[in-house]
Enzyme design. Structure first.
Site, PDB file in Angstrom:
ATOM      1  N   ASP A   1      -2.909  -1.728   9.924  1.00  0.00           N
ATOM      2  CA  ASP A   1      -2.917  -1.818   8.467  1.00  0.00           C
ATOM      3  C   ASP A   1      -3.429  -3.156   7.945  1.00  0.00           C
ATOM      4  OD1 ASP A   1      -1.823   0.715   8.383  1.00  0.00           O
ATOM      5  OD2 ASP A   1       0.202   0.064   7.883  1.00  0.00           O
TER       6      ASP A   1
ATOM      7  N   LYS B   1       0.840  -1.199   0.000  1.00  0.00           N
ATOM      8  CA  LYS B   1       0.000   0.000   0.000  1.00  0.00           C
ATOM      9  C   LYS B   1       0.870   1.241   0.000  1.00  0.00           C
ATOM     10  CE  LYS B   1       0.827   1.352   4.428  1.00  0.00           C
ATOM     11  NZ  LYS B   1       1.552   2.603   4.780  1.00  0.00           N
TER      12      LYS B   1
ATOM     13  N   GLY C   1       4.594  -6.346   6.426  1.00  0.00           N
ATOM     14  CA  GLY C   1       4.238  -7.294   7.476  1.00  0.00           C
ATOM     15  C   GLY C   1       2.738  -7.474   7.588  1.00  0.00           C
TER      16      GLY C   1
ATOM     17  N   VAL D   1      10.670  -4.457   3.472  1.00  0.00           N
ATOM     18  CA  VAL D   1      10.512  -4.698   4.905  1.00  0.00           C
ATOM     19  C   VAL D   1      10.775  -3.395   5.656  1.00  0.00           C
ATOM     20  CG1 VAL D   1      11.441  -5.946   6.894  1.00  0.00           C
ATOM     21  CG2 VAL D   1      11.154  -7.118   4.702  1.00  0.00           C
TER      22      VAL D   1
ATOM     23  N   GLY E   1       7.333   1.184   5.096  1.00  0.00           N
ATOM     24  CA  GLY E   1       6.167   2.057   5.034  1.00  0.00           C
ATOM     25  C   GLY E   1       5.142   1.621   4.009  1.00  0.00           C
TER      26      GLY E   1
END
Length: 300
Positions: A138, A11, A104, A97, A100
C-alpha cells in the site's frame, strides 16, 4: 533545513478483489484505492540517528522500535542514497491503526517524502515509488494518492480520473485486525468451501461510476473479497454495517482488511448527518466524515 512536515492521507478500497494464493504467499489483486481526507502528519527533524515518536489518536498502539514502517522507510531511503543519515521522525496519528486504511503505509510514505527533503536528496517520485514498493503493497499508493487501480500485490498502480468528489463516513472499531490474519482466514474459508477462486477482474460498472461521479452507482458496486473473512473474525462489524445502511448510506463496506467500516454518503451534509446518527445510536463509538479523492503525501 532543520525540520520538514509531510501530510499523508488514509485510503479506502472501493474494490478489493483477491485472487488465488500464490507460491510466494501473496495474492494477485485488483485493488481500487481511493485516498480520503483523514491525514497523518510526519515531521522529520535533523538528528544523528533514525528514531520515531508517535502522538495523537492510537499513538499507544504504534511501535517505536525498528519494526515501525516509517523507520524502515527512512533506513531504506538512506541505503538507496548510499550514505548514513539521521532523522527524528514525529508521527501525528489520525488514521486508525490496524484499521484497513493504510495508516502504517501512509507513515512510511510520509517518511520517504520528508527525509528526501530533509536530507536534500532531490529524488524524483519514480525513485520513491520504487523504494515504497519494497516496503509494502500500500505504500506506493500513499505516495500517489487520488484514485488508482493497483495490481500485482497492489503496488503496480494506474491512476484513475474521477468525475467529482465523493463523501464518506468512517467508523473505526475498538482494536485492530492483522492484515495477515484476515488473508489467512479468507484462504481458510475458500478452501473449506471448495469453490475454485477465479482470477480477479476490474469491475467495469464501478469504473464508470468513478469516472462519471455517479455516487449512487458507486455505492451499489462497492466490493471487498476480504469482508467475509473480516466479519468472521469480528462478527460485531456486521451490526455497524447494517446500521449505516439503515441510516441511509448508499454503500457500506469493510475498508481493506478492516475493522474500520466505510459508508458512502450522498454529499457532505449527508455524511455529517450519517456520522452523527451512527454515534448517537451507539452503532459506532466514533464516526468521521471525510471526502476523496485527495492528494498523496505532500510537503506542508
Amino acid at each position: 533545513m532543520s525540520s520538514v512536515t509531510v501530510r499523508v492521507p488514509a485510503k479506502v478500497n472501493v474494490q478489493l478483489s483477491v485472487g488465488p494464493l500464490r507460491e510466494d504467499g501473496y495474492h494477485d489483486l485488483v485493488n481500487v484505492f481511493h485516498a480520503v481526507s483523514i491525514f497523518d502528519e510526519v515531521v522529520a527533524k535533523e538528528s544523528e540517528s533514525i528514531t520515531v515518536q508517535v502522538t495523537g489518536d492510537w499513538s499507544d498502539q504504534v511501535p517505536t522500535d525498528g519494526s515501525n514502517l516509517a523507520i524502515r522507510a527512512a533506513q531504506a531511503l538512506a541505503k538507496h542514497a548510499g550514505r548514513t543519515y539521521g532523522a527524528d521522525l514525529v508521527i501525528k496519528k489520525a488514521i486508525p491503526v490496524a484499521g484497513g486504511m493504510a495508516g502504517g503505509s501512509a507513515d512510511a510514505a510520509g517518511a520517504l517524502v520528508a527525509c528526501n527533503e530533509l536530507w536534500g536528496l532531490g529524488l524524483p517520485l519514480e525513485d520513491l515509488m520504487e523504494i515504497a514498493g519494497d516496503l509494502g503493497s500500500d505504500v506506493p499508493f500513499s505516495l500517489m494518492g487520488g484514485t488508482a487501480v493497483g495490481t500485482g500485490r497492489g503496488e503496480q498502480l494506474c491512476e484513475l480520473p474521477t468525475g467529482g468528489t465523493f463523501h464518506w463516513v468512517f467508523a473505526p472499531a475498538d482494536g485492530g485486525l492483522s492484515t495477515a490474519n484476515v488473508y489467512a482466514e479468507c484462504d481458510r474459508l475458500r478452501e473449506e468451501s471448495g469453490v475454485e477462486v477465479s482470477w480477479p477482474k476490474l469491475n467495469d460498472s464501478l469504473m464508470e461510476a468513478l469516472g462519471t461521479g455517479d455516487v449512487y452507482a458507486l455505492g451499489s458496486h462497492l466490493s471487498n473479497d476480504l469482508q467475509v473473512a473480516a466479519l468472521n473474525l469480528r462478527p460485531d462489524l456486521a451490526a455497524t454495517l447494517d446500521a449505516g445502511r439503515q441510516h441511509g448510506a448508499l454503500g457500506a463496506i469493510v475498508s481493506g482488511s478492516g475493522p474500520t467500516c466505510a459508508f458512502l454518503a450522498i454529499d457532505a451534509t449527508h455524511a455529517r448527518d450519517l456520522a452523527g446518527s451512527l454515534t448517537a445510536t451507539g452503532a459506532a463509538r466514533t464516526a468521521v466524515a471525510a471526502h476523496g479523492p485527495v492528494q498523496g503525501a505532500i510537503l506542508v
